[in-house]
Design an enzyme around this catalytic site. Structure first.
Site, mmCIF file in Angstrom:
data_model
loop_
_atom_site.group_PDB
_atom_site.id
_atom_site.type_symbol
_atom_site.label_atom_id
_atom_site.label_comp_id
_atom_site.label_asym_id
_atom_site.label_seq_id
_atom_site.Cartn_x
_atom_site.Cartn_y
_atom_site.Cartn_z
ATOM 1 N N GLU A 1 39.808 41.119 48.474
ATOM 2 C CA GLU A 1 40.551 41.591 47.298
ATOM 3 C C GLU A 1 40.111 42.993 46.871
ATOM 4 O O GLU A 1 40.097 43.332 45.692
ATOM 5 C CB GLU A 1 40.423 40.613 46.113
ATOM 6 C CG GLU A 1 40.817 39.195 46.425
ATOM 7 C CD GLU A 1 42.205 39.078 47.036
ATOM 8 O OE1 GLU A 1 43.011 40.000 46.865
ATOM 9 O OE2 GLU A 1 42.467 38.054 47.697
ATOM 10 N N GLY A 2 39.739 43.804 47.837
ATOM 11 C CA GLY A 2 39.279 45.163 47.581
ATOM 12 C C GLY A 2 37.767 45.197 47.562
ATOM 13 O O GLY A 2 37.138 44.666 46.636
#
Length: 591
Positions: A435-436
């Protein structure tokens, strides 16, 4: 084998004593009284302890298998998922018009912590579905919502997000997956996606993929990306599942952790897909899912630290090792328990003070989300946007750190799989990446979020801290909280000022200090949470029948964080102020 007990007393303290949720003016919060949330927590806690947590080690040891194009989940997962679904746990905060129970996001957060601690890999099947459904709810047409959401909310169908490709991760403008428009308004999706969590499994009738792709002839780079709903099996207008779509699993990735979750390579061969939102505006729609997922990943970080701490504490109390240097504490035994030793206490206090502070931080974040969405409060929306990279980046970094710290309490046994502690560290590690990656979260915080809306949200946060310090500065009980918080906040403001002064001349001056700034801000946020919790605890100690053991432990834990953890902001400030030269000084060819 490790055990898990839902920390319901502390969760209730945060919701009702700290945040006072049932007294707030947010629609639906009046229903969240202590009796109601207590019943939810007790019920899901029992499910987690008795059914879902025992499968954690099963998922870790068995993993998922790809057989004849279908992913088979570990033994017991399907039956447990049926119980989760049948109990209505997957639809708590979904809209009632689409089969949900209409409760606030806070309900999803408190249940999510328990399920993530109990079995992180298992809970991801549900968590990703929740995020995909949220994206469809926010950006879908009425027809799309009616078609997809009821069965996604019930988890009869599950959902995924498909971003990454073999040649591009964060730089999504480089993606090659294409979406060719058809005369009937649908698209044909062709390409390959990797690292797709819960990409396929045998626990639901269908899997609904949200896939980023480019429509031929669109703008170059990220501006040409669109988002599509692509089901594993085609669905007719009446919601009936039909023939297989052009979607297949290339392989299941072999991973360091979360073995119970199927991380897949997904192949799309002219699969039927449907545009979600506007053409070439896919990132806007996907960020609805990604931002929710980032909050959920931050929760995973401290949830893994929570279960690791619970087991480390039990071991430290039970394991006999050495004698207390100040005097024997277990005269009838051959040695004293580990917990008498100062370094073990330091380790456990690091873990405890982080977990309890992180819980308050995330629950406050959930409160801001409810206020932003249910009250259409722009200030709350801006504040949670600012906090999202801090929640994701700081809490997952520290969650992994303290999962390994819990492992350390066991000594050599912590390194032996039989004791189960390594799984918490291995599972927690992914939260820093997906998610980053956390470096991207730091860049997002410094490069975009600080300046968002002219910097009004970070200034509002600084004012929040200043107001607390000003209003409570004369309270003798709180001096051990106010003074460290004030000093840490000044460090954070000084770092922000450095970025403003030096970053204009050289952007690397800000970017090279972004990771330190993210950690500084995380410490200040937890410091504010601890100061607020201490104020509440002191007030409750004056009430008749107060739970003195719990409240005094709360104050002591907070004092530890303020004295031993919060001063890290001065170290981070010193690093930031050294500037970019020490980081960028070595030529790339000299590494």
């Amino acid at each position: 084998m490790p055990s898990y007990t839902a920390p319901t007393k502390d969760m209730q303290f945060v919701m009702h004593d700290l945040l006072k949720i049932s007294d707030q003016d947010i629609p639906g919060y009046a229903d969240l009284d202590p009796e109601f949330t207590g019943a939810i927590l007790d019920a899901v806690g029992q499910l987690a302890t008795e059914v879902i947590h025992p499968l954690n080690v099963v998922g870790d040891t068995q993993g998922c298998k790809l057989e004849n194009g279908v992913v088979r989940t570990p033994d017991g997962f399907k039956e447990a998922f049926d119980q989760l679904r049948d109990g209505g746990w997957t639809s708590l905060d979904a809209a009632e018009e689409y089969g949900g129970q209409g409760l606030p996001y806070m309900s999803y957060t408190m249940v999510g912590e328990i399920l993530s601690s109990a079995n992180m890999a298992f809970n991801m099947y549900y968590g990703l579905t929740h995020g995909a459904a949220s994206a469809i709810m926010a950006h879908g047409t009425d027809a799309q919502k009616a078609k997809w959401l009821p069965k996604m909310n019930s988890c009869e169908w599950t959902g995924t997000m498909n971003l990454t490709e073999p040649h591009c991760g964060t730089d999504l403008g480089l993606m090659r997956t294409k979406a060719v428009p058809q005369e009937d308004g649908s698209f044909r999706i062709t390409g390959q996606k990797i690292f797709i969590s819960a990409g396929d499994h045998d626990m639901a009738e269908n899997v609904i993929h949200l896939v980023l792709a480019k429509i031929p002839g669109g703008p170059e780079g990220i501006k040409g990306v669109s988002l599509f709903i692509v089901p594993k099996y085609k669905v007719d207008d009446d919601g009936n599942v039909g023939a297989a779509n052009g979607v297949s699993v290339g392989k299941i990735e072999e991973k360091m952790g979360i073995h119970g979750n199927s991380t897949c390579v997904m192949n799309y061969d002219e699969a039927e897909g449907f545009l979600l939102g506007q053409e070439h505006k896919g990132m806007r729609a996907m960020f609805t899912m990604m931002n929710e997922a980032r909050l959920g990943v931050g929760l995973q970080g401290y949830a893994q630290a929570e279960i690791a701490y619970q087991n480390a504490l039990a071991y430290a109390v039970d394991r006999l090792q050495g004698r207390d240097v100040t005097g024997t504490k277990n005269p009838d035994g051959p040695a004293d328990p580990l917990i008498v030793h100062p370094d073990i206490r330091r380790n456990l206090m690091d873990q405890k003070s982080f977990v309890e502070g992180a819980r308050a931080f995330v629950f406050w974040g959930a409160n801001l989300i409810d206020r932003a969405h249910r009250n259409e409060d722009a200030e709350a929306d801006g504040l949670i946007s600012l906090m999202t990279p801090v929640i994701k980046g700081f809490l997952t970094d520290k969650g992994f750190e303290y999962a390994t710290a819990a492992q350390q309490v066991y000594g050599g046994h912590g390194y032996i799989e039989e004791w189960g502690m390594s799984q918490f560290a291995r599972d927690a590690r992914i939260a820093m990446i997906y998610e980053g990656a956390n470096g991207v979260q730091a860049l997002d915080l410094v490069g975009r979020k600080l300046a968002q809306d002219g910097g009004k949200h970070v200034m509002a946060f600084f004012e929040m801290v200043k107001t607390f310090c000003r209003e409570n500065g004369e309270d003798e009980d709180l001096k051990g909280f106010v003074e460290p918080l004030k000093a840490a906040s000044k460090d954070l403001q000084a770092a922000g000022m450095y970025f403003m002064q030096e970053g204009v001349k050289n952007p690397n001056a800000a970017l090279s200090g972004s990771y330190d700034f993210m950690h500084m801000m995380g410490h200040v946020c937890l410091g504010l949470m601890w100061a607020r919790m201490a104020k509440v605890a002191y007030a409750k100690l004056e009430e008749p029948g107060a739970d003195r053991d719990f409240l005094e432990a709360k104050v002591a834990t907070g004092r530890y964080y303020m004295a031993r953890q919060l001063p890290a902001t001065s170290m981070h400030l010193a690093r930031i102020q050294t500037g970019p030269d020490t980081i960028m000084g070595l030529e790339a060819t000299a590494f």
